[in-house]
Design a protein around this motif. Structure first.
Motif, short mmCIF file in Angstrom:
data_model
loop_
_atom_site.label_atom_id
_atom_site.label_comp_id
_atom_site.label_asym_id
_atom_site.label_seq_id
_atom_site.Cartn_x
_atom_site.Cartn_y
_atom_site.Cartn_z
N ILE A 55 9.93 -7.85 33.22
CA ILE A 55 11.17 -7.12 33.49
C ILE A 55 12.35 -8.09 33.46
O ILE A 55 12.25 -9.22 33.94
CB ILE A 55 11.10 -6.44 34.86
CG1 ILE A 55 10.13 -5.26 34.83
CG2 ILE A 55 12.47 -5.95 35.33
CD1 ILE A 55 9.88 -4.65 36.19
N SER A 56 13.48 -7.61 32.90
CA SER A 56 14.71 -8.40 32.96
C SER A 56 15.92 -7.48 32.86
O SER A 56 15.84 -6.42 32.24
CB SER A 56 14.76 -9.43 31.81
OG SER A 56 15.98 -10.16 31.86
N THR A 57 17.02 -7.90 33.46
CA THR A 57 18.26 -7.16 33.33
C THR A 57 19.19 -7.81 32.31
O THR A 57 20.31 -7.35 32.10
CB THR A 57 18.99 -7.06 34.69
OG1 THR A 57 19.20 -8.37 35.21
CG2 THR A 57 18.16 -6.23 35.68
N ASP A 58 18.72 -8.89 31.66
CA ASP A 58 19.54 -9.63 30.69
C ASP A 58 18.69 -9.95 29.46
O ASP A 58 17.74 -10.75 29.53
CB ASP A 58 20.07 -10.92 31.31
CG ASP A 58 21.09 -11.63 30.42
OD1 ASP A 58 21.18 -11.28 29.22
OD2 ASP A 58 21.79 -12.53 30.92
N ALA A 59 19.02 -9.33 28.34
CA ALA A 59 18.23 -9.53 27.12
C ALA A 59 18.25 -10.97 26.65
O ALA A 59 17.28 -11.45 26.03
CB ALA A 59 18.75 -8.61 26.02
N ASP A 60 19.33 -11.70 26.93
CA ASP A 60 19.45 -13.08 26.44
C ASP A 60 18.44 -14.02 27.09
O ASP A 60 18.18 -15.11 26.58
CB ASP A 60 20.87 -13.60 26.68
CG ASP A 60 21.89 -12.89 25.80
OD1 ASP A 60 21.50 -12.42 24.72
OD2 ASP A 60 23.07 -12.82 26.20
N ASN A 61 17.87 -13.61 28.21
CA ASN A 61 16.88 -14.46 28.88
C ASN A 61 15.59 -14.59 28.08
O ASN A 61 14.83 -15.55 28.26
CB ASN A 61 16.54 -13.89 30.27
CG ASN A 61 17.70 -14.03 31.23
OD1 ASN A 61 18.59 -14.84 31.03
ND2 ASN A 61 17.69 -13.24 32.29
N PHE A 62 15.31 -13.63 27.19
CA PHE A 62 14.03 -13.63 26.47
C PHE A 62 14.18 -13.49 24.95
O PHE A 62 13.18 -13.50 24.24
CB PHE A 62 13.15 -12.48 26.97
CG PHE A 62 12.66 -12.66 28.37
CD1 PHE A 62 11.52 -13.40 28.63
CD2 PHE A 62 13.35 -12.11 29.44
CE1 PHE A 62 11.06 -13.57 29.92
CE2 PHE A 62 12.90 -12.27 30.73
CZ PHE A 62 11.75 -13.01 30.98
#
Length: 679
Positions: free
Chosen positions: A521-528
């Motif tokens: 799970i993430s709220t920021d696409a740039d993290n992955f």
């Protein structure tokens, strides 16, 4: 092996002696059709009394319960007490429990089938198990009992008036003989034709038992819809010859020869054992175990008939406004006028825009025509407007579509996002409404899979991609269902959306479907984005930046479902080593002609429009996809229907049109070069 004697009192020439496998247990079923012959029926009962395990009689008048008491025809009483040793059943307990359940079950799956429909009963008294459930589901009841039983020229319109009629006339009905030559004709040439008969014949749906319509003149059923308890091979042939369009068969074919309610009750009776009578709880248990469900059976398909569907579109930006024929002449000079025109056209009502013709199903040859309507709000104006204003515009178009003969209405682009995603519009519309998101999700996955396979950077073992996929906007309708399906075929899935609690709920849903799924799970696409081989973006961002394309892994495929696009064309150009594709748009089967500009090339249409056309081709006029929660099983079903009817993925498209094989090759070369440098 247990033996069942089946006596079909209201049938002729449907006799057999067969072994029937009923869910793992084999029974010998001996059936005689006695053609209303009371003496023959009684003699067979006495002949087999004590020689078989149960005697099942179908086609005799059943018990009609009143608030105080009941009515049972003397014939039924006589036959049901004719045996001394073998129990006799007539299937009424099974019917009383199963038929209301079956009709409710069908209504939940096909809520528009009964919507605003009038339903005509040949005889409510002889179809009593149908009356109460259908009175709750339909708009108008017309029960022709006075005509059917006594040839009286009036109808009944409620369960209460039916009960009063039957109680008042019970002495007369008891004295009547049950014989086929008394049954009146319901055809248009009947000498008893009257206003009452016209009212019955004008009903949208007719309801009958096999026993009480088997010997009717069935010419009046041409092109009609019938609800019936069961259909024997004998009656099936007659219905087809009569030109019946379709039948909702409450008890589907479970074996060959076909079961009926009396035989089912007989099987329950055998299981109960000697000296014990069948109770409603026994029937409930059987229904739960066997998972009965009603089915629609098509009899005659008029391939010359053109089925109409409708679809609502709207301009995806202010520049789209000038694609309309009346404004096309201004396109060269439109830029300074776009804002003013966008504002002014919000005052315009929705209107008919054009037509799609020539769609022909590859499955059944059904011809389909699309009526395209439009409202004039851009996504920006639509999201700023009060939802009720947009609802009213779309509902007026639904009424126009219904008047024009459309069977179903589809919602395009932001018309399916505004408010509660089609639920209110469907509730108030005279015809079923679908958002088309099931096929939008399916076609997105078609396009993404094909693009990943063409670039060939991700290994695939036994249909499973050994890589990472990310869904941005995963808690939206298309995003959520895409994530559930992708989690079945990818090693790892990352779900991204602004609200963490919704992502946690979605993760739980994914793990229920595939407990072995690797979900992050993430709220920021740039993290992955730097580790993903495929990214699906499906947001309502209206052109806002949802990820930094410069951080995306070389060789990644980005499938942009959103309209307007999440990934701007100028950003896609900056990364020639990343393939940005549009969501999978599709082509319809047949020689398709359009007199409108949908913003797509050639005969390509939006997948949500194609879903509406598909449902028309299948004759499945129902609210197939609504709300923001898409059932992933619906996506699988619409995928199957697409293959059957010939709806296919068009060439993969990008921002500026088709993506050629040469462009795939060029992207792959850039990605390989960049990957080598990074090692």
């Amino acid at each position: 092996m247990k033996t069942i004697l089946s006596l079909a009192f209201a049938q002729d020439q449907y006799n057999f002696d067969e072994e029937v496998d009923f869910f793992g247990e084999v029974y010998r079923v001996i059936q005689y059709s006695t053609n209303f012959d009371v003496e023959l029926t009684e003699s067979l009962i006495k002949k087999y009394d004590g020689q078989c395990d149960v005697i099942c009689i179908s086609g005799i008048p059943q018990k009609i319960k009143f608030k105080k008491g009941f009515f049972l025809h003397p014939l039924s009483s006589r036959l049901k007490t004719a045996a001394r040793y073998t129990p006799i059943v007539d299937g009424q307990i099974v019917k009383d429990v199963y038929v209301p359940y079956a009709l409710r079950l069908f209504h939940l799956k096909n809520p528009m089938f009964f919507n605003r429909k009038s339903i005509g009963f040949y005889s409510g008294g002889l179809q009593i198990s149908f009356v109460e459930p259908l009175s709750e589901l339909c708009n108008k009841l017309v029960m022709a009992d006075p005509f059917f039983l006594l040839k009286l020229p009036f109808n009944l319109h409620s369960p209460q008036t039916l009960e009063k009629f039957l109680k008042t006339l019970s002495p007369v009905l008891k004295a009547m003989k049950v014989q086929k030559n008394f049954i009146p004709d319901f055809d248009n040439k009947s000498m008893f034709k009257s206003r009452a008969l016209n009212e019955f014949l004008s009903c949208d749906i007719l309801v009958g038992n096999e026993a009480n319509i088997n010997f009717l003149n069935l010419s009046h059923l041409k092109g009609r819809t019938l609800i019936i308890d069961i259909v024997s091979p004998q009656l099936e042939k007659k219905l087809k010859e009569a030109g019946l369009k379709e039948a909702l068969v409450c008890l589907p074919q479970l074996s060959d020869p076909k079961m009926n309610y009396a035989i089912l009750e007989g099987i329950i009776q055998i299981k109960k054992g000697e000296g014990l009578s069948v109770k409603q709880d026994d029937v409930i248990k059987m229904v739960e175990e066997v998972k009965f469900s009603p089915e629609i059976k098509s009899f005659n398909l008029d391939t010359d008939e053109v089925i109409k569907f409708s679809f609502v579109i709207h301009p995806l930006s202010s520049s789209y406004l000038f694609k309309h024929p009346y404004l096309k002449f201004m396109r060269k000079y439109s830029k300074p006028l776009e804002k003013l025109t966008e504002e002014a056209l919000t005052l315009s009502p929705g209107f008919y825009y054009g037509k799609i013709q020539g769609v022909v199903s590859e499955k059944n040859g059904r011809k389909v025509e699309g009526l395209i309507y439009t409202i004039t709000e851009t996504p920006k104006k639509m999201m700023q407007a009060d939802a009720s204003v947009i609802y009213n515009k779309i509902l007026k178009l639904c009424e126009k579509a219904s008047t024009a003969g459309s069977k179903i209405m589809g919602l395009g682009a932001y018309t399916k996002i505004v408010g509660d995603a089609g639920v209110t519009i469907d509730r108030l519309s005279p015809i079923p409404v679908t958002t088309g998101n099931s096929l939008s999700a399916a076609s997105t996955l078609w396009a993404a899979k094909l693009a990943v396979e063409k670039l060939d950077f991700v290994k695939k073992v036994d249909g499973h991609f050994k890589g990472t996929v990310m869904v941005v906007g995963a808690t939206g309708s298309i995003g959520a269902v895409s994530a559930k399906i992708l989690a079945l075929t990818w090693d790892k899935i990352i779900i991204v959306a602004p609200r963490a609690y919704k992502l946690m709920e979605l993760k739980d849903d994914i793990l229920k479907i595939n407990p072995k799924a690797n979900v992050e799970i993430s709220t920021d696409a740039d993290n992955f984005s730097d580790v993903c081989d495929l990214i699906i973006t499906t947001t309502s961002g209206q052109g806002k930046t949802v990820l930094d394309i410069m951080k995306v892994k070389p060789g990644c495929v980005i499938c942009d479902v959103s309209r307007p696009f999440d990934i701007k064309e100028e950003d896609a150009i900056r990364r020639p080593d990343v393939l940005v594709i549009a969501s999978g748009e599709v082509t319809l089967p047949g020689e398709v002609h359009m007199n409108i500009d949908l913003g797509l090339e050639g005969n390509i249409v939006y997948a949500c429009l194609a879903e509406t056309a598909l449902l028309a081709m299948e004759g499945k006029y129902e609210s197939f996809t609504l709300s923001r929660n898409i059932n992933y099983e619906k996506v699988i079903e619409i995928d199957r229907l697409s293959r059957e009817h010939g709806v296919r993925l068009s060439q993969i498209m990008g921002h500026s049109g088709f993506i050629t094989d040469a462009e795939f090759d060029l992207c792959k070369e850039h990605a390989e070069r960049k990957l080598k440098k990074s090692k």
